[in-house]
Design a protein around this motif. Sequence first.
Motif, short mmCIF file in Angstrom:
data_model
loop_
_atom_site.label_atom_id
_atom_site.label_comp_id
_atom_site.label_asym_id
_atom_site.label_seq_id
_atom_site.Cartn_x
_atom_site.Cartn_y
_atom_site.Cartn_z
N GLN A 291 -63.45 -48.52 16.72
CA GLN A 291 -63.20 -47.45 17.68
C GLN A 291 -64.37 -46.46 17.74
N ARG A 292 -64.84 -46.01 16.61
CA ARG A 292 -65.84 -44.95 16.60
C ARG A 292 -67.27 -45.46 16.72
N LEU A 293 -67.54 -46.63 16.18
CA LEU A 293 -68.90 -47.16 16.21
C LEU A 293 -69.10 -48.24 17.26
N HIS A 294 -68.03 -48.59 17.97
CA HIS A 294 -68.06 -49.57 19.05
C HIS A 294 -68.54 -50.95 18.57
N TYR A 295 -68.09 -51.34 17.41
CA TYR A 295 -68.39 -52.67 16.91
C TYR A 295 -67.40 -53.64 17.55
N VAL A 296 -67.86 -54.88 17.71
CA VAL A 296 -66.99 -55.91 18.28
C VAL A 296 -67.03 -57.14 17.38
N ARG A 297 -66.03 -57.95 17.51
CA ARG A 297 -65.99 -59.22 16.77
C ARG A 297 -66.77 -60.27 17.55
N ASP A 298 -66.90 -61.44 16.93
CA ASP A 298 -67.56 -62.56 17.62
C ASP A 298 -66.81 -62.88 18.90
N ASN A 299 -67.55 -63.23 19.93
CA ASN A 299 -66.99 -63.63 21.22
C ASN A 299 -66.18 -62.52 21.89
N GLU A 300 -66.48 -61.28 21.60
CA GLU A 300 -65.83 -60.16 22.28
C GLU A 300 -66.88 -59.42 23.10
N VAL A 301 -66.42 -58.84 24.19
CA VAL A 301 -67.28 -58.02 25.03
C VAL A 301 -66.66 -56.64 25.11
N LEU A 302 -67.48 -55.64 24.95
CA LEU A 302 -67.00 -54.26 24.96
C LEU A 302 -67.46 -53.58 26.23
N TYR A 303 -66.52 -53.06 26.99
CA TYR A 303 -66.83 -52.31 28.19
C TYR A 303 -66.55 -50.85 27.92
N LEU A 304 -67.51 -50.00 28.20
CA LEU A 304 -67.35 -48.56 28.02
C LEU A 304 -67.32 -47.90 29.39
N PHE A 305 -66.31 -47.09 29.62
CA PHE A 305 -66.17 -46.38 30.88
C PHE A 305 -66.18 -44.89 30.60
N GLY A 306 -66.54 -44.12 31.60
CA GLY A 306 -66.44 -42.67 31.48
C GLY A 306 -67.69 -42.04 30.88
N ASP A 307 -67.47 -40.97 30.19
CA ASP A 307 -68.55 -40.15 29.64
C ASP A 307 -69.27 -40.91 28.54
N SER A 308 -70.56 -41.08 28.68
CA SER A 308 -71.32 -41.87 27.71
C SER A 308 -71.99 -41.00 26.66
N ARG A 309 -71.75 -39.69 26.63
CA ARG A 309 -72.36 -38.82 25.62
C ARG A 309 -71.90 -39.18 24.22
N GLU A 310 -70.67 -39.60 24.07
CA GLU A 310 -70.14 -39.92 22.75
C GLU A 310 -70.62 -41.28 22.26
N THR A 311 -71.03 -42.15 23.17
CA THR A 311 -71.37 -43.51 22.77
C THR A 311 -72.81 -43.65 22.28
N GLY A 312 -73.62 -42.64 22.48
CA GLY A 312 -74.99 -42.73 22.02
C GLY A 312 -75.81 -43.58 22.96
N SER A 313 -76.49 -44.61 22.42
CA SER A 313 -77.37 -45.44 23.23
C SER A 313 -76.63 -46.61 23.87
N GLY A 314 -75.39 -46.77 23.60
CA GLY A 314 -74.62 -47.86 24.19
C GLY A 314 -73.92 -48.67 23.13
N ALA A 315 -73.26 -49.72 23.56
CA ALA A 315 -72.49 -50.55 22.64
C ALA A 315 -73.40 -51.61 22.03
N VAL A 316 -72.99 -52.05 20.85
CA VAL A 316 -73.72 -53.10 20.16
C VAL A 316 -72.85 -54.36 20.21
N LYS A 317 -73.43 -55.46 20.67
CA LYS A 317 -72.67 -56.72 20.72
C LYS A 317 -73.07 -57.54 19.50
N ASP A 318 -72.10 -57.88 18.71
CA ASP A 318 -72.34 -58.67 17.50
C ASP A 318 -72.27 -60.14 17.86
N ASP A 319 -73.39 -60.85 17.70
CA ASP A 319 -73.43 -62.28 18.04
C ASP A 319 -73.10 -63.15 16.84
N GLY A 320 -72.73 -62.57 15.73
CA GLY A 320 -72.38 -63.33 14.56
C GLY A 320 -73.59 -63.84 13.80
#
Length: 108
Positions: free
Chosen positions: A77-106
Motif C-alpha cells: 500500500q505505502r511503497l506501491h510494491y507489486v507481486r509477479d504478474n501484477e500491474v499497478l495503476y495509480l490515479f489521482g494526486d501523484s505527490r504521494e507516490t514519488g517518482s511512480g510505481a515500481v513493477k517487480d519482474d521477479g
Amino acid sequence: MIILRVFLLVTVGLVNVVLFSRMIWGPTGLVEYRELKGQYAELQKELTDIDTENLALSQEIRLLQSDRQYVEKMIRQRLHYVRDNEVLYLFGDSRETGSGAVKDDGKN
C-alpha cells in the motif's frame, strides 16, 4: 464619635471595593480563572487526541511485529510494491507516490 464611624465605614467600603476588584480582575481573579479553565479544556482535548493516536500507533507497531500479512499489506500500500504478474495503476494526486510505481519482474 459620628465622624469616627463615618471614617470607618468609608475605609471599610474602600477596602471592600479594592478586594472585590482584585477578586474579579486581579492576577488570581475570576477573569484569569476563566482563561485558565479554557486553556485547561484545550489541553485536555489535545491530550485525549494524542492518547488516541498513541494507542493506534501502538496497535500498528504490534501488528507490524507479529502479523506478516499486515506487513505485506503495508508494503504494497505505502511503497506501491507489486507481486509477479501484477500491474499497478495509480490515479489521482501523484505527490504521494514519488517518482511512480515500481513493477517487480521477479528478477530479484
